[in-house]
Structures are given as C-alpha cells and as structure tokens.
Write a protein that holds these residues in place. Sequence first.
Motif, PDB file in Angstrom:
ATOM      1  N   ALA A 190      -7.013   2.651   8.944  1.00 45.07           N
ATOM      2  CA  ALA A 190      -6.312   1.366   8.935  1.00 45.07           C
ATOM      3  C   ALA A 190      -7.224   0.270   8.402  1.00 45.07           C
ATOM      4  CB  ALA A 190      -5.825   1.011  10.339  1.00 45.07           C
ATOM      5  N   ARG A 219       1.272  -2.493  11.452  1.00 44.93           N
ATOM      6  CA  ARG A 219       0.988  -3.162  10.186  1.00 44.93           C
ATOM      7  C   ARG A 219       1.086  -4.685  10.241  1.00 44.93           C
ATOM      8  NH1 ARG A 219       4.266   1.002   9.879  1.00 44.93           N
ATOM      9  NH2 ARG A 219       3.648   2.799   8.642  1.00 44.93           N
ATOM     10  N   PRO A 221      -2.590  13.244   5.816  1.00 47.72           N
ATOM     11  CA  PRO A 221      -1.357  12.556   5.389  1.00 47.72           C
ATOM     12  C   PRO A 221      -0.625  11.912   6.560  1.00 47.72           C
ATOM     13  CG  PRO A 221      -1.115  14.952   5.191  1.00 47.72           C
ATOM     14  CD  PRO A 221      -2.573  14.672   5.458  1.00 47.72           C
ATOM     15  N   ASP A 222      -0.668  12.548   7.716  1.00 42.53           N
ATOM     16  CA  ASP A 222       0.083  12.038   8.864  1.00 42.53           C
ATOM     17  C   ASP A 222      -0.408  10.640   9.247  1.00 42.53           C
ATOM     18  OD1 ASP A 222       2.074  12.523  10.934  1.00 42.53           O
ATOM     19  OD2 ASP A 222       0.386  12.576  12.329  1.00 42.53           O
ATOM     20  N   ARG A 248      18.554   9.359   4.463  1.00 39.98           N
ATOM     21  CA  ARG A 248      18.916   7.946   4.606  1.00 39.98           C
ATOM     22  C   ARG A 248      20.104   7.782   5.546  1.00 39.98           C
ATOM     23  NH1 ARG A 248      14.315   8.591   2.359  1.00 39.98           N
ATOM     24  NH2 ARG A 248      13.651   7.103   0.785  1.00 39.98           N
ATOM     25  N   GLY A 267       0.393   8.116   6.532  1.00 37.86           N
ATOM     26  CA  GLY A 267       1.795   7.708   6.513  1.00 37.86           C
ATOM     27  C   GLY A 267       2.127   6.735   7.630  1.00 37.86           C
ATOM     28  N   TYR A 268       1.393   6.844   8.742  1.00 38.08           N
ATOM     29  CA  TYR A 268       1.612   5.931   9.862  1.00 38.08           C
ATOM     30  C   TYR A 268       1.065   4.535   9.589  1.00 38.08           C
ATOM     31  CZ  TYR A 268       3.492   9.022  13.516  1.00 38.08           C
ATOM     32  OH  TYR A 268       4.297   9.824  14.288  1.00 38.08           O
ATOM     33  N   ILE A 269       0.227   4.423   8.534  1.00 37.40           N
ATOM     34  CA  ILE A 269      -0.374   3.109   8.263  1.00 37.40           C
ATOM     35  C   ILE A 269       0.205   2.461   7.001  1.00 37.40           C
ATOM     36  CG2 ILE A 269      -2.531   1.870   7.837  1.00 37.40           C
ATOM     37  CD1 ILE A 269      -3.925   4.404   9.118  1.00 37.40           C
ATOM     38  N   THR A 270       0.454   3.291   5.988  1.00 39.85           N
ATOM     39  CA  THR A 270       0.867   2.730   4.711  1.00 39.85           C
ATOM     40  C   THR A 270       2.340   2.322   4.740  1.00 39.85           C
ATOM     41  OG1 THR A 270       1.288   4.972   3.983  1.00 39.85           O
ATOM     42  CG2 THR A 270      -0.829   4.015   3.400  1.00 39.85           C
ATOM     43  N   GLU A 271       2.753   1.659   3.683  1.00 45.11           N
ATOM     44  CA  GLU A 271       4.141   1.197   3.626  1.00 45.11           C
ATOM     45  C   GLU A 271       4.973   2.155   2.790  1.00 45.11           C
ATOM     46  OE1 GLU A 271       2.598  -3.215   4.509  1.00 45.11           O
ATOM     47  OE2 GLU A 271       2.451  -2.392   2.527  1.00 45.11           O
ATOM     48  N   LYS A 291       0.872  -1.170   0.000  1.00 45.82           N
ATOM     49  CA  LYS A 291       0.000   0.000   0.000  1.00 45.82           C
ATOM     50  C   LYS A 291       0.911   1.222   0.000  1.00 45.82           C
ATOM     51  CE  LYS A 291      -0.685  -1.117   4.896  1.00 45.82           C
ATOM     52  NZ  LYS A 291      -0.196  -2.503   4.877  1.00 45.82           N
ATOM     53  N   GLU A 341      -5.167  -1.382   5.430  1.00 43.69           N
ATOM     54  CA  GLU A 341      -4.633  -2.725   5.719  1.00 43.69           C
ATOM     55  C   GLU A 341      -5.252  -3.791   4.816  1.00 43.69           C
ATOM     56  OE1 GLU A 341      -2.382  -4.563   7.957  1.00 43.69           O
ATOM     57  OE2 GLU A 341      -1.372  -2.650   7.890  1.00 43.69           O
ATOM     58  N   GLN A 362       5.376   6.344   1.123  1.00 45.85           N
ATOM     59  CA  GLN A 362       4.581   7.349   0.436  1.00 45.85           C
ATOM     60  C   GLN A 362       5.399   7.938  -0.699  1.00 45.85           C
ATOM     61  OE1 GLN A 362       5.462   7.783   3.819  1.00 45.85           O
ATOM     62  NE2 GLN A 362       7.201   9.100   3.419  1.00 45.85           N
ATOM     63  N   ARG A 396       8.770   1.340   1.972  1.00 46.69           N
ATOM     64  CA  ARG A 396       9.332   0.514   3.041  1.00 46.69           C
ATOM     65  C   ARG A 396       9.546  -0.914   2.617  1.00 46.69           C
ATOM     66  NH1 ARG A 396       6.946   2.834   8.372  1.00 46.69           N
ATOM     67  NH2 ARG A 396       6.249   4.810   7.557  1.00 46.69           N
ATOM     68  N   LEU A 397       8.900  -1.321   1.536  1.00 46.27           N
ATOM     69  CA  LEU A 397       9.045  -2.719   1.133  1.00 46.27           C
ATOM     70  C   LEU A 397      10.069  -2.872   0.021  1.00 46.27           C
ATOM     71  CD1 LEU A 397       5.323  -3.873   1.326  1.00 46.27           C
ATOM     72  CD2 LEU A 397       7.053  -3.826   3.097  1.00 46.27           C
ATOM     73  N   TYR A 400      -7.487   7.137  12.820  1.00 44.88           N
ATOM     74  CA  TYR A 400      -6.391   6.195  12.546  1.00 44.88           C
ATOM     75  C   TYR A 400      -6.955   4.787  12.341  1.00 44.88           C
ATOM     76  CZ  TYR A 400      -2.305   3.205  13.282  1.00 44.88           C
ATOM     77  OH  TYR A 400      -1.337   2.248  13.147  1.00 44.88           O
ATOM     78  N   PHE A 439       6.289   9.287  11.271  1.00 42.83           N
ATOM     79  CA  PHE A 439       6.181   8.063  10.470  1.00 42.83           C
ATOM     80  C   PHE A 439       7.379   7.938   9.527  1.00 42.83           C
ATOM     81  CE2 PHE A 439       3.577  11.092   7.944  1.00 42.83           C
ATOM     82  CZ  PHE A 439       4.173  10.984   6.703  1.00 42.83           C
ATOM     83  N   LEU A 456       9.217   7.376   0.228  1.00 44.67           N
ATOM     84  CA  LEU A 456       9.793   6.176   0.826  1.00 44.67           C
ATOM     85  C   LEU A 456       8.970   4.975   0.403  1.00 44.67           C
ATOM     86  CD1 LEU A 456      11.496   4.755   3.173  1.00 44.67           C
ATOM     87  CD2 LEU A 456       9.632   5.352   4.675  1.00 44.67           C
TER      88      LEU A 456
END
Lengths: 464, 604
Positions: free
Chosen positions: A282, B276, A316-317, B435, A320-324, A146, A286, A326, A350-351, A278, B248, A348
């Motif tokens: 989520a 998550r 957005p805040d 980074r 961003g705390y939920i998604t992987e 996501k 999710e 942005q 994250r995956l 939130y 975040f 970013l």
Amino acid sequence: MLRTRYHTISTVRGPLAFFTKTHPVGYGELVELYQPDGTLKHGQVLDTSDDVVVVQVFEGTEGINAQTGATFFGKPFTLPVTKELLGRILNGAGRPLDGAPAILSDDERDILGMPINPYRRDTPREFIQTGISSIDGMNTLVRGQKLPIFSGAGLPHNEIALQIARQAIVRGKDEQFAVVFAAMGITNEEARTFMDGFRDTGALSSAVVFLNLANDPAVERLLTPKVALTAAEYLAFEQGLQVLVILTDMTNYCEALREVGSAREEVPGRRGYPGYMYTDLAGIYERAGRVKGQQGSVTQIPILTMPGDDITHPIPDLTGYITEGQIVISRELQRQGVYPPINVLPSLSRLMGLGVGAKHTRKDHKSVSDQCYSLYAEGLELRGLAAIVGHDSLTARDRAILSFADAFEDRFVRQGQHENRTIENTLDLAWEMFGMVPENALTRLDQSLLAEFLTKSEAVETKA
Amino acid sequence: MEKEKTGTVLRVAGPVVTVGGVMAAMYEVVLVGHEGLLGEVVQILGDKTVVQVYEDTTGIRPGEPVKTTGASLSLELGPGILTQIYDGIQRPLPGLADTAGDFLKRGIFVPGLDHEKLWKFEPLVSKGDIVGPGGIVGKVQETPMIEHRIMALPTMKPAKVVEIRSGNFTIDEVVCVLEVIPDSSSPLRRQSGEKRVEIKMHQKWPVRNARPSKERLPCDVPLLTGQRVVDSFFPLAKGGAAAIPGPFGSGKTVTQQQLARWSDAQIVVYIGCGERGNEMTEVLTEFPELKDPHSGRPLMERTILIANTSNMPVAAREASVYTGMTIAEYFRDMGYDVALMADSTSRWAEAMREISSRLEEMPGEEGYPAYLATRLAQFYERAGSVRTCNGQTGSITAIGAVSPPGGDLSEPVTQNTLRIAKVFFGLDAKLAHRRHFPSINWLTSYTLYLDALRPWHKENVAPDFPDLRTTAMAILQKESELQDVVQLVGADALPANERLILETGRLLREVFLQQNAYHAVDAYCPVEIQAKMLRNILLFHEHALSALKKGAPLEKISQIPSLVKLARARFEEQREEILDSLTKEIPAEISTIQTEAAAIAAAE
Ligand SMILES: Nc1ncnc2c1ncn2[C@@H]1O[C@H](COP(=O)(O)OP(=O)(O)OP(=O)(O)O)[C@@H](O)[C@H]1O
Ligand SMILES: [Mg+2]
C-alpha cells in the motif's frame, strides 16, 4: 562531516548484518558498508537499540565479514530530485547507469515519501485513451489511477504496457505523459524491449528509467519502486507533469520482501510472505493520484506475474485489494492467438464510472460496456453448454449470443500492437456487434440509446 | 495533574518502540522522541514499557526522551464533530492540511474540535433540576439536520443544577454547574471532593472503553437501506451487526457506501480503515451534494468520516475502529440511531497482527494474535439497541467489511466475525465478474433478524411482505437447482412449468436483486416500492403458471410487453405509478394469451 566507522559485526544472516556497540543509530538510517576488498555496499537500519543494530544490506551480504566496516548516515535513504532526472537511466537505487554524472540536487527526498492527506486528494476523472478497446471501452483508465496488469510468465504484458505508454493521451489536452519506468528483477532482454520501445517513440527524453535487473542484487529492488515514485511525485506535484509510472515486475519485489522477512525470522503470513506485505505494498500503490489545485498527476501501471497463474496468490490478491481495479491477461486467449489477450471478465476499473459518459467520452459508454459484459459472460457460459449438449440444441437467441462472444474476442479484444483506436471506434465496434443479437437481449441499453445508435450501425452493415 | 515523567527509548523496530525508565500505565498515551510522536503503551515488561507509535518512526534513536501524559487515548466529543474527516486518532485532516500542506507530516498535533468557534447553546434544564448520569442539559443545532445534545458524563452521579447559562459559547466554556447529591448510603463519599461538576460543551472519553448504557433493548425495527436485496431479502435490524465478506472488487465498499448514503440512520460514522485514499475523497466530494431522502438535507450533515488509509501509520489504523465506535456511542447516548461502517475490519485485524508480531507475542492462527476473537467480539458488542444512561433509546448498527485473503472464508477474521454478526452478506466474485451488482449471493447470505422484524414489516410495509420474500426465495432456490440440470441437458429438456421457474428466477435476479448504485433513481428504492416490485413478479409467476396449465405457450407468456415495462420501471421517476398499473396489465396480458391459446385449441 566525520563519521565513525564501526567494525563490530556480530552476526550475518541472509541479507542482514548485525552490528553491536555503535552510537545511538536511528531507525531507517542509511548505512554504507566497506568490505575489505574495497567493495562499497548500502544498507538500511531495520531495528535499533543500544545492544544491536540490524542492517538490511541491499547488495546482499556476500563477502561481508568481521572486517567489514559500517558508517551510519543519520538520515534515511534519499533521492536527489531535480528536473534533470528526465532522460536519465539509473540503477535500482537511483545511481547512474548511463555514464552521465550522478544526480545532484540540494533537494533530497526520503524515498518512503509521505502519504497524501486524503482530504487534499482530488477525484481522478480524466479519461486516458490508451487506444486499446478492451481497456478504453471496458476498463477505462483515468488520470491518477493505479491499475495493475495481472499477468503470467510468458504472456505479453510488456508489449501491452509499452503500447499503453506509447499511445496514452488525455483527449483535448496536448500534454504528454512523462514516463517513470522501474524494473525489478526483469531480464536484460525484457529491459531492452522497453528501452527500445521508449527510444523508438522518442519517449526516452521525457522518461526516467530505474533498472534493477535479474542479475542485480535482489534486496536492492526493495528500494526501486520507492525511488521511482519519489521521482514521480516530484515531477507530478512540483513540476506539474502528467506522470505514468510503470512498475515491473512486482512479483520480484515481493519475493525480495519475503527473503528479508524470513532472514529476520518473522512469523510469516500466508504462503511465507510477511504479514505486513499489504501495508508495504500500500505504501507503494497509494502513491498515485491527483492533488487538489495541482496540475500534475501520478498514474500507476504496476505489472505482476501471478505465480502459477493463480489470482488468489498473495501477490495479486493483496495488490487487487489496494489498487483501483486490474487488467487480467489470459493464457487461454493467448493460446487462441488473440492479442492483447485481456480477459475482460475478471478485469475491472473501479474509477471507470468517473471518467466516462457524455462529459468525458460518449453518453453510451457505460451502457455499452455493461451490455458487452453481460452478453460476453452469458456467451462464455453458452460456449461451455454447447460443448456438452451440442450447438444445435441451443435456441436461436442463445446461438446469437454465442456468436457475439466469439466476435467479441475476435474483433473487439483482438487488435494490432500498433493499432490505436479512438474511443469512438471502440464504441461503434461494439454497436456493430450488438446488431448480431435480438433486440430483447439488449437489456442494458435503454430505448433512447437503441434508437440513436443501433439503427446507425445496422445501416453500416447493410451497406457492407 | 501528576508530574510529567520521562523515560528513554531503548529500541525501535518499525512502529514499536521499547522504553526504559518510564512508569506509564497500560494504554497510556506517551510522547516519543524529540518530536514528541504520539504513542500508546501496549505492553509492560518489568521495567520496560512497549509503545506503539501512531506515526512513522524513521530516525528515532535509542536515548531519545519519552514523556508520559497521564491519559489514555481519548476523544474530544462535542459540537463540530459532524461533517468532519479525522485520521485514526481524531486529528482533523483539514486541520492537518492547513498546517502541513498536501502531504501528512508527522509530529503535528491538531485538536479534534475547534476550540475558538462559538456555538449557540440552548439550555434544557433549569436551576434546581436533578440531572442523572449522562443527563442532557442543553442542545446546540450543530447542522440543520442534527441537534447536538450536551450531556453530563455517563459516569456522573445524580446532581442538582446550580447554574445554567444560555447563549453563544466556545466548547471550553462552562455552560452548566451541578452539585452532586450526597449519597446517603456512603457518608465517606462526601468528603471525596468531586462535589461540584462543571459541564462544558465537550467531553473526553477514552476510546478503548465502551460507554455505559442502562439496558439492552431488543432489535425489532429494521434499518431501512433502500437496497432491495437488503431490505427485502436479508434485512438488518437497528442495533444489529452485519458482516460483508468478499474478495477484492466484489463490492464491499460500494455496498457500505450505499448504506451510508441511503439508510434511515440519523447519524453515520464511516471508517475507512486501511483502505484507499480515493474512496474517502469520493465520499467527501459526493456527500455534501447528495440529499438524504428522509430529510432532504445534504448527507454530509449527519456524517463523520474516519480515514486512516492503507498507507497511513498502522498503529493509528488499529485505533481507528475504536475512535469511530466511541463517536457512534456518543451520538447513541443522545438518543440517535447511528449506523457505523468499518471498511475493512480485516485491515484492522492485520494491524493487530503486525503490532503483535513486533511485540513477539505468541501467534495464533495465521499469525493473528490469540486475542483476535475477543477483540472482534468486544467491538461488535459495542453495537446494539439500548436504553441510554439518560433514559433515551438509541442504537448503533455496525456493518463491517471483511477482506478474506484469496476470498477464502475459512480464514480467522471471517470466521470469528461470523460468530458474532447476525447478518451475513456474502459477496460473490462470479456475480461481480458478470456485473451482477450488488453481488450479494442470495443463496449463501443470511439474516437472523427475520422473525424479530416480521411484526414491523407486516404493520409498516405490507401484511404480505414476509410471505413475498418466502415465495421469492423458494423460487430462486428451485431455479438454482434447475440451472444445474440445464448445464447438463439444456433448458429445452425441461417441462414448461420448470422453464417458467427459470424465467421468474431470471426476473427476480435481473430486475429485483440487481440494483445500480450509480443510477440516479435506482440507487435508492424505498421498501414500499420493493414490495410492489416483488408482488408484480410473483403475480406474473402465478398467472403464468395457471395459463400454462390451460395450455398457453410459455414462449408467448414470457414475451408479454408488460415484462419489459417491469424491467425498466425501476429506472423511472414514476416507478410507483408504473408498478401499480402493471398489477392490472400483467394478468390482463397473460389472460389474452390464454384466450388465444384456447381459441386455437378449440379450432383444432
Ligand atoms: N451496487 C453496485 N452497482 C454498480 N456497480 C457496483 C456495485 N457494487 C460494486 N460495483 C462495481 O464493482 C467495483 C468494485 O466494488 P468495491 O470497490 O465496492 O469492491 P470491494 O469489495 O470494496 O473491493 P476491495 O476489497 O478491493 O476494496 C466498483 O468499482 C463498481 O464498479
Ligand atoms: Mg473496498
């Protein structure tokens, strides 16, 4: 089945209608409201007791009065699921807009869905090539991720989303993505851009479109992402399809959430948004991922416009705390005429780590990305410094890094709306630019990579 | 057992259900509705009882039955708990998947432990022995890494062993029978029945009650983490409490996972509280593969996961941190050093806020309940280094992530946490964007354990270790001040000795403080190697400074080949040998430059 129709409205406030003296009504039940003028509306139970039942009316309470009748359905809001969903255009609650008959299926799903058991999740790790260098090279998207686009009013987030939808492939597999598109409160024109875009590439036949536009009822858009994700989960986990979900604009969704919250006179959280936002978001975000032993996947690209371009705004805040990660769109790059104006620094994925490297893309991918980040970040700082002390008082090394940053925006980030770069193109482009800086500034690249890739690109340059 | 009492649902609003006609106690577990959804009493208002339900309440109507259970939310503690992944109220997720498939359905109950499995019980007491409160009566080798000690309840009175068994049993079979020693000081006590105590291989404990211990011990041994910025700069003590606030994407989860992987705790409890699903999957797939650097065994063998992700019911999220803490205390009582990570405590606080607002309680700051500060303090208070009831020493180190809205640290959860936690790892979005990882800001972070840990560090790492840190911190502080000047006038305007500080500062930041969590070698850096890295960087600084004074040019000094070697050493399997040889190479190379410079000067 005969259902009692109640004409027992006691209060109407904002999008809420309060009924008294009903039979015991279940929490979350679907409600139909019949106005005296014949209008049919829909609602959902937010609070239930013997004394009073609070109903949130999706189409708004305009025209609702003491004569309005309500029937309670004894079940929550559902979407009939079938493969026939593909190719359909529906409204924000899942009813036809395309003139074709209503979706029929014995299989009706609660649109809230159920959480994927974390133990049954499978790690997303298949690289999706979007053909956009600033995403593929720097913030790689993988199947089941996501990854939202943080944008602002008037920025080309729709074009970018369409370009992704058009170009996205998982290399080495010839499965196409089925697109589930959910519009919440966007304009007719924006919706048309998307529809035309899908039509042009022939994607429409493998897409499901849910449209709640700016002039549609605001509260109805609280249903839209949930309805869309119910369709997506069905297509992914029961039909084995690779599904790409585009949700736009989540900001409008959150505004509707706030509206209901304040009508309920809840204690608001930050900036008037409900304290449970939130958790609510989520419940949407999710619903992406992969499941062990399953073919299909749900990849989500939610789009939101940051009010006042403020990334610390609750919408957005919390996202961003939920998604992987942005993808952040920058007004400044837009002003410089760069398309796509993606600012990689606050962006970013994250995956990314899971989907890059020799097994998925190329062995130099992660290092190249790290190197670009550190050079570009340093280059931007130097750009600020040069503005103060003058370009000439920079050292030769610093001037080289500054030119790298310029080239990075101009050649790497900038590309055509229909330019589809392979990951090799993207990485080679970066190596070509590394040739601009002294080798001892390339601290993120180890000796073996430098030996293998740097000379190669220099050779290209001398030829040119 | 008391007779089961039934009431009826009066009102349903989200996870909060009001019940009439049921006489349940505060925090008692009740079963709500025809499906018997698990809930917990959170408020009693006259004849009404308010319940928070751990599952989705959609479809529940007024008039449905509510049953009491007579017990408060309790865990099953015994062998089989390690390597498990539970939801917030100790339902094993693999068990739920077996019954319900890939998605979580409500109304399903699966016990926390396997009641069929046989475990090999080895007695550690004999007939006639006296066992005190929480006393260990035997052990089970639960995983090759961890011996599970079977204990009496910490609330048991001293008792004499009358029967002890040995062999393979389920956790429901009695392995030891004790007879409570009559308490001569209160003769009435004897009649009160509780004379015979049967010990099975599992016990129950209510999650909201801290397990007792005998006394608190000082926290003077570090929790070694293999993370340079932690061990060398902001060390954490075993039994201590640390907070990791940050916006975040700044690295809270990666930092916590790094500590879960590499710290020298014997047991790790990792709570994914409102975060998550994929992050839990990552731990689940990785930990069985990764080897604990201290024992060489798969990390999973010492790990317990609690996963109540953001889309799972919010009341169970509220309970999840207590579930994790109770499990941590249980292992502490066996005499283990436990590390507990809670990611994120902000989501726990938000769950409290959500329930509280449904209860229509008076809101405090930013809508959080007035008891937020107390709950946070009570939670962190359950960490610590203790003498257990059975006379062992054990500890719980608690590390909580905090997710401040908009990254603004002035918000209530961060502020109330900082009042309790003694270590603060301040994550910095600016560093993350560049980074620089871990993006722990070295200027704003702090630890209050430095003094307490100094003797241990001197004795076990190196006598100069505390001084290395002090010097390095001073250089970084000075570097930051100089950076401000550079922003105005450029680096060229600074004298050579100040430019050297910039150079050394850069080395400290890029070579020492940055650490790649995803690099096979760099991910874990033992503290001895950390000391060697620091020493080499400071050695460079010292020699460079004296060479500068003797006229050697900084441009040449900062180009010596050994600096490149130093920067790359952390990625090499033979990093220790490389660092040892650099201790000679660095001064030698600088001295060559100095000699050259002197020669040139003489020639002129
Ligand atoms: N030590 C590290 N080494 C390498 N990369 C890191 C490190 N720490 C963080 N990162 C990078 O930063 C990303 C975000 O980190 P992380 O998920 O820990 O953030 P977070 O603070 O937990 O965010 P959120 O509050 O949204 O959960 C990671 O996906 C990874 O790419
Ligand atoms: Mg996190």
